[in-house]
Enzyme design. Structure first.
Site, PDB file in Angstrom:
ATOM      1  N   CYS A 177       0.797  -1.229   0.000  1.00 44.50           N
ATOM      2  CA  CYS A 177       0.000   0.000   0.000  1.00 44.50           C
ATOM      3  C   CYS A 177       0.829   1.279   0.000  1.00 44.50           C
ATOM      4  O   CYS A 177       0.521   2.216  -0.747  1.00 44.50           O
ATOM      5  CB  CYS A 177      -0.927   0.004   1.213  1.00 44.50           C
ATOM      6  SG  CYS A 177      -2.175  -1.281   1.133  1.00 44.50           S
ATOM      7  N   ARG A 212      16.097   1.293   2.727  1.00 37.15           N
ATOM      8  CA  ARG A 212      15.763   0.113   1.930  1.00 37.15           C
ATOM      9  C   ARG A 212      15.036  -0.925   2.787  1.00 37.15           C
ATOM     10  O   ARG A 212      15.451  -2.080   2.884  1.00 37.15           O
ATOM     11  CB  ARG A 212      17.041  -0.474   1.303  1.00 37.15           C
ATOM     12  CG  ARG A 212      16.772  -1.436   0.132  1.00 37.15           C
ATOM     13  CD  ARG A 212      18.062  -2.030  -0.421  1.00 37.15           C
ATOM     14  NE  ARG A 212      19.025  -0.988  -0.712  1.00 37.15           N
ATOM     15  CZ  ARG A 212      20.255  -0.956  -0.200  1.00 37.15           C
ATOM     16  NH1 ARG A 212      20.666  -1.897   0.626  1.00 37.15           N
ATOM     17  NH2 ARG A 212      21.069   0.027  -0.522  1.00 37.15           N
ATOM     18  N   SER A 213      13.928  -0.519   3.391  1.00 38.29           N
ATOM     19  CA  SER A 213      13.151  -1.465   4.193  1.00 38.29           C
ATOM     20  C   SER A 213      12.387  -2.407   3.274  1.00 38.29           C
ATOM     21  O   SER A 213      12.134  -2.096   2.106  1.00 38.29           O
ATOM     22  CB  SER A 213      12.167  -0.713   5.098  1.00 38.29           C
ATOM     23  OG  SER A 213      11.134  -0.140   4.311  1.00 38.29           O
ATOM     24  N   ASP A 235      20.686   2.895   1.849  1.00 41.01           N
ATOM     25  CA  ASP A 235      20.497   2.349   3.188  1.00 41.01           C
ATOM     26  C   ASP A 235      21.700   2.728   4.048  1.00 41.01           C
ATOM     27  O   ASP A 235      22.614   3.415   3.582  1.00 41.01           O
ATOM     28  CB  ASP A 235      20.295   0.836   3.129  1.00 41.01           C
ATOM     29  CG  ASP A 235      19.370   0.339   4.227  1.00 41.01           C
ATOM     30  OD1 ASP A 235      18.338   0.977   4.485  1.00 41.01           O
ATOM     31  OD2 ASP A 235      19.691  -0.696   4.844  1.00 41.01           O
ATOM     32  N   ILE A 236      21.729   2.269   5.275  1.00 39.84           N
ATOM     33  CA  ILE A 236      22.769   2.679   6.216  1.00 39.84           C
ATOM     34  C   ILE A 236      24.164   2.371   5.696  1.00 39.84           C
ATOM     35  O   ILE A 236      25.074   3.194   5.786  1.00 39.84           O
ATOM     36  CB  ILE A 236      22.556   1.986   7.585  1.00 39.84           C
ATOM     37  CG1 ILE A 236      21.249   2.475   8.222  1.00 39.84           C
ATOM     38  CG2 ILE A 236      23.728   2.249   8.515  1.00 39.84           C
ATOM     39  CD1 ILE A 236      20.872   1.720   9.474  1.00 39.84           C
TER      40      ILE A 236
END
Length: 336
Positions: A177, A212-213, A235-236
């Protein structure tokens, strides 16, 4: 509206209203109210707020919403997540339930991913089941509903997408979603070029997605790249490039039917200097995207509960969306 010399501050309301009207129209032809079950298993303030917000939107549209509290949400003497698996199974087996949503995070990435696979793909309104994730990453846009019972992934003989309408006997593959809501917001701002072929309308755009989950960042990068964009996924500890047109050499590029991922040595500052769109979803009040690093005229989208952009972001950005929550809820309700 924007003040002179500044970019537009765009609220989510006009975008959400477009889909709210679509949902209302669909509900008028329905023989009964669809029923959505929300499962809250923690005392997390953002999760509680999201559950209350979901109920408010459902009530306004005429969708039946039932909030099932388990674990610490039901009784603080219980552990977070206690009873959540049983609640999902019960909702799966209840024929009156049309959709299920679970308020994550609960246990952490790995165990939450396990819970996402327990939700029946027939009732997964969040698009988190592996069936839908596989299709997203392989740029498969439609599926035969009968294949949802199979443990096998969708085969390559799925029909090619020539427009947004599924062919006879097929339905749209559910998309997560929040990433879908971001795409709809970008469509609203004119990022997608309707002159180009369907499935490649973001071609020519460069995007940076920060965080970047597995719920937002990575699927969003894949969605945008599968629509033709060049995407830097930050990302990290690394930056990756997602594209359907990777360079084979300095002079050659190859077009792929779905995105290809490879590492890049570029820094965040270098990525931002190239990016027409910047999306940030870092769950931290301390994290801020530096306005000075942004490309003049870019579009900035804040997805996190905290503001990831500096207060003067509109000095550089032509459009700034500080929140997209109302659009996300509309995407969820469209999937019922």
């Amino acid at each position: 509206m924007a003040t002179e010399g500044k970019g537009v501050l765009l609220k989510a309301d006009p975008i959400a209203n477009t889909f709210r009207d679509e949902i209302k129209s669909a509900l008028t032809s329905s023989t009964r109210k669809p029923k959505l079950v929300g499962i809250l298993a923690t005392t997390s303030a953002p999760s509680k707020f999201y559950a209350e917000f979901t109920k408010k939107q459902c009530d306004a549209l005429g969708v039946e919403f039932v909030l099932r509290k388990v674990g610490a949400a039901a009784d603080e003497s219980l552990a977070p997540g206690e009873g959540v698996e049983e609640a999902i199974i019960e909702a799966n087996e209840d024929d009156s339930v049309d959709g299920i949503m679970v308020y994550y995070p609960i246990f952490g990435v790995q165990q939450d991913h396990y819970l996402q696979q327990i939700v029946s793909p027939y009732k997964d309104v969040e698009g988190l089941h592996v069936k839908f994730h596989y299709n997203l990453y392989h740029n498969i846009r439609f599926l035969d509903p009968k294949t949802l019972n199979s443990s096998r992934p969708t085969t390559s003989d799925a029909p090619a997408a020539v427009n947004d309408e599924p062919p006879a006997g097929y339905v749209k593959s559910i998309l997560p979603c929040t990433p879908l809501a971001i795409v709809k917001c970008l469509e609203y701002t004119g990022v997608y070029n309707k002159i180009l072929p369907y499935g490649d309308r973001a071609y020519g755009k460069t995007v940076t997605v920060i965080n970047r989950s597995e719920v937002v960042g990575r699927p969003l990068a894949a969605l945008l790249a599968n629509d033709g964009a060049r995407v830097f996924s930050v990302d990290i500890d690394s930056i990756q490039e997602y594209t359907k047109r990777p360079r084979q050499s300095a002079d050659e590029r190859k077009f792929h039917p779905r995105h290809v991922v490879h590492p890049t040595s570029m820094s965040l500052q270098e990525c931002l200097a190239l990016s027409d769109i910047v999306v940030s979803a870092v769950p931290s009040a301390e994290y801020k995207v530096k306005t000075a690093w942004l490309k003049d005229g870019c579009i900035c989208v804040n997805v996190a509960a905290d503001k990831n952009f500096e207060a003067d972001v509109r000095e550089k950005a032509s459009v700034y969306l500080p929140t997209i929550g109302k659009v996300t809820i509309m995407m969820l309700l469209r999937n019922l």
